[in-house]
Design a protein around this motif. Structure first.
Motif, PDB file in Angstrom:
ATOM      1  N   GLU A 198    -108.330 -35.948 -31.295  1.00 10.75           N
ATOM      2  CA  GLU A 198    -107.048 -35.326 -30.990  1.00 10.75           C
ATOM      3  C   GLU A 198    -107.247 -33.819 -30.845  1.00 10.75           C
ATOM      4  O   GLU A 198    -107.954 -33.182 -31.624  1.00 10.75           O
ATOM      5  N   GLU A 199    -106.610 -33.266 -29.829  1.00 11.44           N
ATOM      6  CA  GLU A 199    -106.771 -31.852 -29.505  1.00 11.44           C
ATOM      7  C   GLU A 199    -105.409 -31.181 -29.436  1.00 11.44           C
ATOM      8  O   GLU A 199    -104.481 -31.716 -28.825  1.00 11.44           O
ATOM      9  N   ARG A 200    -105.290 -30.027 -30.045  1.00 12.05           N
ATOM     10  CA  ARG A 200    -104.064 -29.263 -29.879  1.00 12.05           C
ATOM     11  C   ARG A 200    -104.172 -28.482 -28.571  1.00 12.05           C
ATOM     12  O   ARG A 200    -105.076 -27.666 -28.395  1.00 12.05           O
ATOM     13  N   VAL A 201    -103.253 -28.758 -27.659  1.00 13.44           N
ATOM     14  CA  VAL A 201    -103.325 -28.113 -26.355  1.00 13.44           C
ATOM     15  C   VAL A 201    -102.472 -26.857 -26.283  1.00 13.44           C
ATOM     16  O   VAL A 201    -102.751 -25.957 -25.491  1.00 13.44           O
ATOM     17  N   ALA A 202    -101.426 -26.773 -27.101  1.00 14.37           N
ATOM     18  CA  ALA A 202    -100.571 -25.588 -27.077  1.00 14.37           C
ATOM     19  C   ALA A 202     -99.735 -25.544 -28.345  1.00 14.37           C
ATOM     20  O   ALA A 202     -99.448 -26.572 -28.947  1.00 14.37           O
ATOM     21  N   CYS A 203     -99.373 -24.341 -28.736  1.00 15.25           N
ATOM     22  CA  CYS A 203     -98.510 -24.173 -29.904  1.00 15.25           C
ATOM     23  C   CYS A 203     -97.582 -23.002 -29.672  1.00 15.25           C
ATOM     24  O   CYS A 203     -98.051 -21.883 -29.410  1.00 15.25           O
ATOM     25  N   LEU A 204     -96.292 -23.267 -29.740  1.00 20.01           N
ATOM     26  CA  LEU A 204     -95.270 -22.239 -29.556  1.00 20.01           C
ATOM     27  C   LEU A 204     -94.890 -21.690 -30.913  1.00 20.01           C
ATOM     28  O   LEU A 204     -94.365 -22.414 -31.763  1.00 20.01           O
ATOM     29  N   VAL A 205     -95.158 -20.396 -31.107  1.00 19.77           N
ATOM     30  CA  VAL A 205     -94.937 -19.779 -32.409  1.00 19.77           C
ATOM     31  C   VAL A 205     -93.458 -19.474 -32.611  1.00 19.77           C
ATOM     32  O   VAL A 205     -92.820 -18.837 -31.767  1.00 19.77           O
ATOM     33  N   LYS A 206     -92.934 -19.891 -33.739  1.00 20.65           N
ATOM     34  CA  LYS A 206     -91.530 -19.673 -34.083  1.00 20.65           C
ATOM     35  C   LYS A 206     -91.212 -18.191 -34.114  1.00 20.65           C
ATOM     36  O   LYS A 206     -91.963 -17.408 -34.706  1.00 20.65           O
ATOM     37  N   GLY A 207     -90.126 -17.823 -33.481  1.00 19.14           N
ATOM     38  CA  GLY A 207     -89.627 -16.469 -33.586  1.00 19.14           C
ATOM     39  C   GLY A 207     -90.288 -15.466 -32.671  1.00 19.14           C
ATOM     40  O   GLY A 207     -89.748 -14.385 -32.448  1.00 19.14           O
ATOM     41  N   TYR A 208     -91.443 -15.797 -32.140  1.00 16.95           N
ATOM     42  CA  TYR A 208     -92.163 -14.841 -31.302  1.00 16.95           C
ATOM     43  C   TYR A 208     -92.210 -15.261 -29.848  1.00 16.95           C
ATOM     44  O   TYR A 208     -92.588 -14.491 -28.993  1.00 16.95           O
ATOM     45  N   ASN A 209     -91.855 -16.512 -29.604  1.00 14.06           N
ATOM     46  CA  ASN A 209     -91.850 -17.014 -28.234  1.00 14.06           C
ATOM     47  C   ASN A 209     -93.194 -16.828 -27.549  1.00 14.06           C
ATOM     48  O   ASN A 209     -93.255 -16.575 -26.338  1.00 14.06           O
ATOM     49  N   THR A 210     -94.245 -16.911 -28.325  1.00 15.28           N
ATOM     50  CA  THR A 210     -95.580 -16.814 -27.751  1.00 15.28           C
ATOM     51  C   THR A 210     -96.279 -18.150 -27.944  1.00 15.28           C
ATOM     52  O   THR A 210     -95.989 -18.892 -28.876  1.00 15.28           O
ATOM     53  N   THR A 211     -97.185 -18.427 -27.056  1.00 18.15           N
ATOM     54  CA  THR A 211     -97.873 -19.708 -27.076  1.00 18.15           C
ATOM     55  C   THR A 211     -99.370 -19.498 -27.114  1.00 18.15           C
ATOM     56  O   THR A 211     -99.905 -18.683 -26.368  1.00 18.15           O
TER      57      THR A 211
END
Length: 118
Positions: free
Chosen positions: A45-58
Motif C-alpha cells: 500500500e502506498e500513500r499517493v497524496a495527503c491534504l494537510v488540515k488547515g493549510y490546504n497543502t498537499t
C-alpha cells in the motif's frame, strides 16, 4: 459501515482522468488531514497524496506529482482526488483516510477500484 466511503472509481484508458470522492457521515472531514492511498496488485500500500488540515497543502508521491490533485468541499463534507493522465501503473484500489499526514490515519474507507488499460 466504514467511517469513510469512496466513490468514482472505474475503468479508464491511459491518458484519461477520474475524480474520486471521499465522504463521511457523522465525521466532519474538515477537522482532519485526508490521505489517499493506493493498493496495487502485488505491491505494498502506498500513500499517493495527503491534504494537510488547515493549510490546504498537499504532499504527493513522486510517481503522481503533477497528475494527482486533492481538494475538499467542506459544505459537502467531501474530499476529492483528481487523477489526470492516468497510466496503467495507477491501477489499484484507492482508499481515503482521515487523521494526520505526519502521525498516521485514524478513520478509513473500504476503497474504490481504478483500472487503467487499453
Amino acid at each position: 459501515q466504514a467511517p469513510l466511503v469512496e466513490s468514482g472509481g472505474g475503468w479508464v484508458q491511459p491518458g484519461g482522468s477520474l475524480r474520486l470522492s471521499c465522504t463521511a457521515s457523522g465525521t466532519p472531514l474538515e477537522y482532519f488531514s485526508i490521505g489517499w492511498f493506493r493498493q496495487a496488485p502485488g505491491k505494498e500500500e502506498e500513500r499517493v497524496a495527503c491534504l494537510v488540515k488547515g493549510y490546504n497543502t498537499t504532499s504527493a508521491a513522486d510517481s503522481v506529482k503533477g497528475r494527482f490533485t486533492v481538494s475538499r468541499d467542506n459544505a459537502r463534507n467531501t474530499v476529492y482526488l483528481q487523477i489526470d493522465n492516468l497510466e496503467p501503473g495507477d491501477t489499484g484500489v484507492y482508499l481515503c483516510a482521515a487523521g494526520s499526514c505526519q502521525y498516521g490515519m485514524r478513520y478509513w474507507g473500504e476503497g474504490t477500484q481504478v483500472t487503467v488499460s487499453s
